[in-house]
Design a protein around this motif. Structure first.
Motif, mmCIF file in Angstrom:
data_model
loop_
_atom_site.group_PDB
_atom_site.id
_atom_site.type_symbol
_atom_site.label_atom_id
_atom_site.label_comp_id
_atom_site.label_asym_id
_atom_site.label_seq_id
_atom_site.Cartn_x
_atom_site.Cartn_y
_atom_site.Cartn_z
ATOM 1 N N ILE A 105 12.853 -8.885 0.528
ATOM 2 C CA ILE A 105 13.577 -7.308 0.305
ATOM 3 C C ILE A 105 12.979 -6.443 1.563
ATOM 4 O O ILE A 105 11.841 -6.507 1.680
ATOM 5 N N THR A 106 13.758 -5.647 1.902
ATOM 6 C CA THR A 106 13.411 -4.524 2.858
ATOM 7 C C THR A 106 13.196 -3.140 2.188
ATOM 8 O O THR A 106 13.734 -3.062 1.331
ATOM 9 N N ALA A 107 12.177 -2.416 3.020
ATOM 10 C CA ALA A 107 11.705 -1.113 2.369
ATOM 11 C C ALA A 107 11.724 -0.032 3.443
ATOM 12 O O ALA A 107 11.020 -0.280 4.335
ATOM 13 N N ARG A 108 12.465 1.179 3.310
ATOM 14 C CA ARG A 108 12.357 2.379 4.161
ATOM 15 C C ARG A 108 10.902 2.907 3.799
ATOM 16 O O ARG A 108 10.477 2.830 2.577
ATOM 17 N N ASP A 109 10.348 3.312 4.739
ATOM 18 C CA ASP A 109 9.099 4.173 4.681
ATOM 19 C C ASP A 109 7.823 3.517 3.978
ATOM 20 O O ASP A 109 7.181 4.112 3.380
ATOM 21 N N TYR A 110 8.029 2.032 4.098
ATOM 22 C CA TYR A 110 6.967 1.196 3.870
ATOM 23 C C TYR A 110 5.712 1.562 4.401
ATOM 24 O O TYR A 110 5.446 2.113 5.336
ATOM 25 N N VAL A 111 4.593 1.455 3.495
ATOM 26 C CA VAL A 111 3.093 2.086 3.765
ATOM 27 C C VAL A 111 2.255 0.786 4.719
ATOM 28 O O VAL A 111 1.156 1.113 4.856
ATOM 29 N N SER A 112 2.906 -0.393 4.991
ATOM 30 C CA SER A 112 2.199 -1.122 6.019
ATOM 31 C C SER A 112 3.330 -2.135 6.397
ATOM 32 O O SER A 112 4.400 -1.644 6.882
#
Length: 836
Positions: free
Chosen positions: A296-303
């Protein structure tokens, strides 16, 4: 986890500024021994029921924790629970609850049980709580830039350009932000999660979806069950408006969760996953051990990405379109990395963060293994070379052991030692014991420690069991020591004895022992000599020869992680290129030619490299040559024209077009305009640079047609002057992560640095939230990677303050602008980060 380091161009710029100084995670501090977490309780099962408050960005939760004393009798349960409101704690016996006394302070929930329990005597504790991620005090790091654990993205839907999402990030110890647990890597438990969400959203968690029930008020409750135990930091929840593209490996579901815009391209991005699963399952002789695999993809991910068991989370940078993918799937290494963690990291988990190599070094090396299998050894060797360069780039890495027990903060372990160097060490180990033994040893380690934890000595023992060899010497110097060999050599020829003496010198303080491949060139041909270097300053070797060697090439097979000092002539570099099969030797020959590019032998090396079977070497040659010079143009121009027109790799076409641009020849305008219409973003961007160089007025007609948001640093640097000078508004955000470092770029390239400074001022004088966010986001990431570097931090802080002053002036001209207020807030946040 796949962390994202600052790109090479920007890191090099900082190094060239002279502001970078070596720092270690224990610099200026007393060493602290980081013991493995002492287990007093064994978690058996964790059941959660959660609901989300999008307005407050909080989560209400109920947890049932089934546990037992680990060995000794116990009358208490101690849990990590960060920044929570605790509403109720009780012992649950078949649904009947009895309140328990507890103390909650400093993010620790200490529960007094209803009696003293013996080993194997189970109990269930019920906890009702509210998770408040925005109240978490723990800070992020260079690897994981935030530690809130639970993230609400555009929760109130105020940003029309950003989807609403919820996702979690547990590593290292942030799962305890959203559920009470023993948040340590040597704890393992099964789990189930009931997630109540708006019915319009899909959910993802570990394991399989057991049920999905419609609720009143437009809600739905999904029940996810994970029936095999794993570490709490690998628990995951994801919620959002995703398209789900279904695939499979054997009979196991393989799903890709992407934003709907990218649904048509999901298989192009992630589609090699089933083949990867088959490859690793067969090589390890241990089938993929879980019941599904989702990404799954995520916006504003931290890494970069995270290997949550069966539910991998990727940064939205994974989402690429065909015009990007035709050049290369730049996320394929990350996809490989996270999959391999499902054996090394999820199935067998690092015993403690000191042993992080047992997760990350293996995942790093899996990238090599897959690339070698799928694309050939040359392709894989290039990736290994870049990884080693990343390790060598930071002087602080030299003093760090691979396994280290005195780190300052656990996130310090997520560095180029645990990743890059660790992967290179596994490459050496594989070649020392042999392929068959290496894979058998991997299998033994997995089977011996499955669903448990592992440390370096257990891996050593597995390899020793398989090979019969004592490997303490290898692990002592590479796993429990620091640094690497720094080699130089001298040679002498005895014409009477027809004997060549090669003296290999180690110049570092701690000596290593290792096998070394040396190629001795006679009459243009290489003869391989495999020798053993003992742990001393000088090793002498004598070889029978017919005449003095034309060339001596150390580390000829490219296996050894080392720095080698050599003084070769242009003719010798040409000989090395023509006479070497190994990728690294050919690439190093090109680097040698780069030192004297006008020498006739160097030109011949470049000309030969343009026809190399490896596209990275063709690209390197194109980047080195200068067709404005008559010597280069005469020997190479026609070949470069062919590459620009029809090389099978679009990245080579792009590099060839960039090389042609240096000629300034008007005859190539038609070629640039033709190539601008190809689907490749790399070719399109370099063609645009060529068009602008010959006809600057066409910038406005063409620049807005190129998608530079995910372009390479080289492409951005090429187009930066045209974008800034012509104020191409559409590309403002694309240059943000480059112009953010203009003070450092000035040291490396004053002209480009001045343009970058102008671009920074342009962004700060404008009302463009996306561009401002691009600047501040990369600077916050850089702050954590710079370490304790006061000069670099002060330069960035002063730049940000100047940017804030400019943005405030822009705001004064338009005080009612909501977006400008948001931009001021973004800059203030970045300033605050650098003032901490």
């Amino acid at each position: 986890m796949k962390k994202i380091f600052l790109n090479t161009f920007l890191f090099s710029a900082i190094l060239c500024s002279g502001t970078f100084s070596a720092q270690t995670e224990t610099s200026g501090r007393e060493p602290v021994y980081r013991a493995t977490h002492t287990q007093t309780t064994e978690l058996k099962h964790t059941r959660l029921k959660v609901k989300f408050d999008y307005e407050k960005e909080q989560m209400s939760g109920e947890a049932w924790i089934l546990a037992t004393p680990y060995f000794y009798p116990s009358d208490s349960l101690v849990l990590n629970a960060k920044a929570m409101l605790i509403h109720e704690v009780a012992v649950d016996k078949n649904g009947s609850r009895s309140p328990l006394k507890y103390i909650y302070q400093n993010d620790i929930l200490h529960i007094n049980l209803d009696k003293t329990y013996q080993k194997n005597q189970e109990y269930t504790v019920f906890i009702k709580y509210t998770a408040r991620p925005n109240e978490v005090k723990q800070k992020g790091s260079a690897a994981i830039t935030d530690a809130k654990g639970l993230y609400f993205i555009n929760a109130q839907g105020k940003d029309p350009d950003k989807p609403t999402q919820i996702w979690t990030q547990g590593e290292t110890e942030s799962s305890s932000v959203w559920f009470p647990t023993i948040d340590k890597p040597n704890m393992k438990t099964t789990q189930e999660i009931y997630m109540t969400v708006p019915d319009k959203y899909v959910t993802l968690s570990n394991g399989h979806l057991k049920s999905s029930v419609k609720e009143s008020g437009g809600l739905r409750t999904d029940h996810w069950v994970m029936d095999k135990k794993h570490a709490p930091y690998l628990f995951f929840m994801g919620v959002g408006d995703y398209a789900i593209v279904k695939d499979k490996w054997r009979n196991i579901p393989v799903d890709y969760y992407v934003e709907k815009e990218y649904e048509p391209f999901a298989r192009q991005i992630f589609g090699n996953t089933p083949e990867m699963m088959e490859f690793f399952s067969k090589k390890l002789k241990y089938d993929y051990p879980w019941n599904k695999y989702a990404q799954i993809t995520a916006r504003d991910y931290v890494s970069g990405a995270m290997e949550n068991t069966t539910a991998v989370l990727h940064s939205d940078a994974a989402q690429q379109k065909p015009e990007d993918l035709i050049d290369e799937n730049r996320w394929e290494d990350v996809i490989t990395h996270e999959l391999f963690h499902h054996w090394f990291g999820d199935l067998v988990t690092t015993e403690s963060w000191s042993q992080l190599s047992m997760n990350e070094s293996f995942a790093n090396y899996s990238e090599y293994l897959w690339n070698e299998h799928k694309y050939g050894r040359d392709f894989a060797d290039y990736g290994l070379m870049i990884a080693i360069q990343g390790y060598l780039m930071d002087p602080a890495n030299i003093s760090k052991d691979l396994i280290r027990f005195n780190y300052h903060a656990r996130e310090d372990m997520f560095d180029a030692v645990s990743y890059n160097k660790g992967g290179a060490i596994l490459h050496m180990l594989r070649h020392y014991v042999g392929d068959e033994a290496f894979w058998e040893g991997m299998n033994h380690y997995l089977k011996t420690n499955e669903y448990g934890t592992g440390e370096a000595h257990q891996f050593r023992l597995s390899l020793e069991k398989i090979t019969g060899k004592d490997l303490n010497w290898f692990f002592n110097q590479w796993y429990f020591g620091s640094g690497h060999p720094k080699l130089s050599f001298t040679s002498s020829f005895d014409p009477v004895k027809k004997e060549l003496t090669v003296s290999v010198n180690q110049t570092q303080s701690e000596y290593f022992q290792f096998p070394l491949a040396i190629d001795i060139f006679e009459n243009g041909k290489a003869v391989r000599k495999n020798v053993w270097i003992n742990a001393r300053s000088k090793n002498d070797f004598r070889f029978p020869v017919s005449k003095n060697a034309d060339l001596i090439n150390l580390n000829a097979d490219g296996i050894l992680l080392a720095e080698i000092s050599e003084n070769k002539t242009p003719e010798q570099y040409l000989l090395q290129y023509n006479g070497s099969e190994n990728f690294l030797s050919r690439y190093r020959a090109l680097e040698g030619a780069e030192k004297t590019p006008d020498h006739d032998a160097a030109v011949k090396t470049l000309a030969a490299a343009l026809k190399d079977k490896n596209f990275r070497i063709r690209m390197k040659a194109l980047n080195v040559l200068d067709l404005s010079k008559a010597s280069h143009a005469k020997a190479i121009l026609s070949e470069v024209e062919k590459l620009a027109e029809s090389d099978p790799k679009t990245l080579v076409q792009s590099a060839a077009i960039a090389a042609l641009r240096k000629t300034g020849n008007q005859k190539y305008l038609a070629l640039y305009e033709k190539k601008f219409n190809t689907p490749s973003n790399a070719v399109k961007a370099t063609s645009l640079a060529g068009i602008i160089s010959l006809d600057p007025a066409k910038i406005k007609d063409f620049a807005a047609q190129v998608d530079l948001e995910k372009a390479s640093e080289e492409v951005i640097a090429t187009l930066l002057p045209a974008i800034v000078q012509n104020k191409v508004e559409k590309q403002m955000h694309a240059i943000g992560s480059t112009v953010a470092f203009y003070p450092f770029i000035k040291f490396q390239d004053p002209q480009l640095g001045a343009t970058a400074e102008e671009g920074f001022h342009w962004i700060m004088d404008s009302d463009n939230t996306k561009a401002t966010e691009s600047v501040t986001k990369i600077l916050i990431q850089a702050k954590r990677q710079l370490g304790e570097n006061p000069q670099a931090r002060m330069m960035i802080l002063n730049m940000l303050k100047d940017g804030l002053s400019r943005k405030m002036q822009t705001l004064k001209s338009n005080p009612g602008s909501t977006s400008l207020h948001q931009q001021v807030e973004l800059i203030n946040k970045a300033i605050a980060a650098y003032q901490q």
